[in-house]
Scaffold this active site. Sequence first.
Site, short mmCIF file in Angstrom:
data_model
loop_
_atom_site.label_atom_id
_atom_site.label_comp_id
_atom_site.label_asym_id
_atom_site.label_seq_id
_atom_site.Cartn_x
_atom_site.Cartn_y
_atom_site.Cartn_z
N ARG A 54 76.54 30.23 3.75
CA ARG A 54 77.90 30.74 3.84
C ARG A 54 78.00 32.26 3.69
O ARG A 54 78.66 32.92 4.49
CB ARG A 54 78.79 30.12 2.74
CG ARG A 54 79.30 28.75 3.06
CD ARG A 54 79.39 27.94 1.80
NE ARG A 54 78.04 27.68 1.35
CZ ARG A 54 77.32 26.64 1.79
NH1 ARG A 54 77.86 25.76 2.58
NH2 ARG A 54 76.05 26.47 1.42
N THR A 55 77.38 32.79 2.65
CA THR A 55 77.59 34.21 2.36
C THR A 55 77.03 35.07 3.49
O THR A 55 77.71 35.97 4.01
CB THR A 55 76.94 34.58 1.01
OG1 THR A 55 77.34 33.62 0.04
CG2 THR A 55 77.37 35.96 0.57
N LYS A 83 54.32 43.06 1.23
CA LYS A 83 53.16 43.96 1.07
C LYS A 83 53.22 44.69 -0.27
O LYS A 83 52.39 45.53 -0.55
CB LYS A 83 53.14 45.00 2.20
CG LYS A 83 53.13 44.42 3.59
CD LYS A 83 53.20 45.58 4.59
CE LYS A 83 53.78 45.11 5.92
NZ LYS A 83 54.32 46.23 6.70
N ARG A 104 71.41 39.99 -1.40
CA ARG A 104 71.22 38.82 -2.27
C ARG A 104 69.77 38.81 -2.74
O ARG A 104 68.86 38.94 -1.93
CB ARG A 104 71.54 37.52 -1.55
CG ARG A 104 71.11 36.31 -2.38
CD ARG A 104 71.61 35.02 -1.83
NE ARG A 104 73.05 34.89 -1.99
CZ ARG A 104 73.71 33.75 -1.77
NH1 ARG A 104 73.06 32.67 -1.38
NH2 ARG A 104 75.01 33.70 -1.92
N HIS A 132 78.38 36.90 -8.53
CA HIS A 132 78.63 36.67 -7.10
C HIS A 132 80.09 37.07 -6.84
O HIS A 132 80.96 36.23 -6.62
CB HIS A 132 78.39 35.21 -6.78
CG HIS A 132 78.24 34.89 -5.32
ND1 HIS A 132 78.60 35.76 -4.30
CD2 HIS A 132 77.75 33.78 -4.70
CE1 HIS A 132 78.35 35.19 -3.13
NE2 HIS A 132 77.82 33.99 -3.34
#
Length: 301
Positions: A54-55, A83, A104, A132
Amino acid sequence: MHHFADRDLVSISDLTKEEIEFILAAAERLRKNPAPDLCRGSILANCFYEPSTRTRLSFEAAMLRLGGSVIGFSESNGTSAKKGESLSDSIRVISGYADLLAIRTPLKGSARLAAEASSKPVINAGDGAGEHPTQTLLDLFTIRECQHKIDDLSIAIAGDLKYGRTVHSLCLALLHYKVRLYFVSPKSLPLPEDIVQELQRRGIKFSFHATLDEVIPKADILYMTRIQKERMQEVDLENTCRLAASQLGEAKLNLRVLHPLPRVDEIDVGVDNTPHAYYFEQAQNGLYVRMALLALFLGKL
Ligand code: CP
């Protein structure tokens, strides 16, 4: 008039109540009046080091619907983090390619670190068990949509209160409103002590409960959450916060069940067919709220 351009949104506490209300009003305007050229020429970098449906996709859809463009990644595997590049270095570089970053990560606090490294606004799209804030804005938008107010509501919040970042941001936002809160969780997943203390300090009435059945008859909103198994060592925990349609017999007519989604097994699909289910409408509202956030933080509104 409020100014969001060139600011970061890391915690919901970065916003005043008036700014929250301004964002919700902008989201409502954009829902009613599409603005397909508002962000033309702007680039959003979606930097998702942790899974999302969703986000990430609503941020992407929001930017495309405003006429802008999107770059980014949906897992760290394809990036130079594999890396050994530090988050700060990556974000510093990406901020030279884009006008705004949505990030995120699995680590609480890393969104703040990213904001410090970035030369462009950073929006926290979920930092581990931290916060959030954009979810909270769409939660508030949805609560007002389905109840026509936020003040004077009884809101039950259930599930993983310890690791559930949507719960943390929602509690901090609700400090601004006159609400009665009921918390339900397994014993091992309580609300963090700093949030409990903040609720007390701000005079919010709240209580803790062991079962959903104790709070369902009192609630106007039942905010369900998933057990965040990915943040735990011990994953065979019993979830005592599961909702079935048969438990809603004593619910108020106006009760609406919300969930940030994804759900696993905490809301039986039978609930979807009751008039109380509102979680899919809630997910849809993420589009309008993120359109407003992009436009405001890019200085286009
Ligand atoms: N609510 C939410 O954050 O969903 P995603 O994990 O799918 O983005």
